[in-house]
Structure formats: C-alpha cells, structure tokens
Design a protein around this motif. Structure first.
Motif, mmCIF file in Angstrom:
data_model
loop_
_atom_site.group_PDB
_atom_site.id
_atom_site.type_symbol
_atom_site.label_atom_id
_atom_site.label_comp_id
_atom_site.label_asym_id
_atom_site.label_seq_id
_atom_site.Cartn_x
_atom_site.Cartn_y
_atom_site.Cartn_z
ATOM 1 N N ASN A 1 0.835 -1.202 0.000
ATOM 2 C CA ASN A 1 0.000 0.000 0.000
ATOM 3 C C ASN A 1 0.871 1.254 0.000
ATOM 4 O O ASN A 1 1.028 1.937 1.011
ATOM 5 C CB ASN A 1 -0.944 -0.019 1.206
ATOM 6 C CG ASN A 1 -2.048 0.988 1.083
ATOM 7 O OD1 ASN A 1 -1.935 1.977 0.377
ATOM 8 N ND2 ASN A 1 -3.139 0.731 1.788
ATOM 9 N N LYS A 2 1.431 1.549 -1.149
ATOM 10 C CA LYS A 2 2.383 2.671 -1.275
ATOM 11 C C LYS A 2 1.763 4.017 -0.938
ATOM 12 O O LYS A 2 2.425 4.900 -0.388
ATOM 13 C CB LYS A 2 2.978 2.713 -2.688
ATOM 14 C CG LYS A 2 3.669 1.422 -3.105
ATOM 15 C CD LYS A 2 4.824 1.054 -2.215
ATOM 16 C CE LYS A 2 5.503 -0.205 -2.712
ATOM 17 N NZ LYS A 2 6.359 -0.813 -1.740
ATOM 18 N N HIS B 1 1.866 4.400 2.761
ATOM 19 C CA HIS B 1 3.243 4.632 3.228
ATOM 20 C C HIS B 1 3.607 6.103 3.051
ATOM 21 O O HIS B 1 4.191 6.715 3.950
ATOM 22 C CB HIS B 1 4.251 3.766 2.477
ATOM 23 C CG HIS B 1 3.989 2.301 2.586
ATOM 24 N ND1 HIS B 1 3.659 1.665 3.764
ATOM 25 C CD2 HIS B 1 4.003 1.327 1.655
ATOM 26 C CE1 HIS B 1 3.493 0.377 3.549
ATOM 27 N NE2 HIS B 1 3.689 0.146 2.264
ATOM 28 N N ALA B 2 3.268 6.668 1.910
ATOM 29 C CA ALA B 2 3.577 8.078 1.646
ATOM 30 C C ALA B 2 2.824 8.981 2.620
ATOM 31 O O ALA B 2 3.393 9.953 3.149
ATOM 32 C CB ALA B 2 3.228 8.433 0.202
#
Length: 84
Positions: free
Chosen positions: A41-42, A45-46
C-alpha cells in the motif's frame, strides 16, 4: 482509517490522520504511535511518512506482510514544521 469513495476530496485523508495524531499526542503519556499497513500500500506509506512515521522493517502477520512504522511526538511535530 478512511474508506474508499467514488468522489475523493483532495487532502481529506491527510487531514483525518493529522487530526487523529493530534488527538493521540494530546495525551502527554503517548510516546509513539505504531502502524503496520500492508507492504504493497504505497499510498498509505507516503501518507504515513508525510505525518512523521518512520518505516522500520517489514514484518509477517497472519493476514499480511506489513511495513512496521513508528511516529514519535517529535517526528510528528517536525513533519508539521513545528520546532521541538
């Protein structure tokens, strides 16, 4: 933390996580917040890093491979541009 929608509002999820973190750190006994979202789940994360979470390592949970991340009060304030 925020469910998907057909009509996303830019900045809404970040506002929600910031409000939650403000509430958590309002208690002086809170030293850090721990999250473990799915490694894939990028977007999360960001978002987590934008409010001060620091990724530590990947971990295996029964239901997923997760990215263990911590956010201290100092990390959160620094991410918001508040001098500590």
């Amino acid at each position: 933390l925020v469910a998907p929608t057909d009509r996303p509002i830019h900045g809404f999820t970040r506002a929600v996580i910031t409000a939650v973190m403000d509430e958590l750190f309002a208690d002086p006994r809170t030293r850090r917040v721990v999250v473990e979202p799915d490694v894939g789940n990028k977007a999360v994360h960001a978002l987590n890093e934008a409010v001060g979470f620091v990724p530590v390592r990947e971990i295996d949970k029964p239901e997923k491979r997760a990215l263990l991340s911590f956010c201290t009060r100092e990390d959160f304030l620094a991410a918001r541009g508040v001098a500590v």
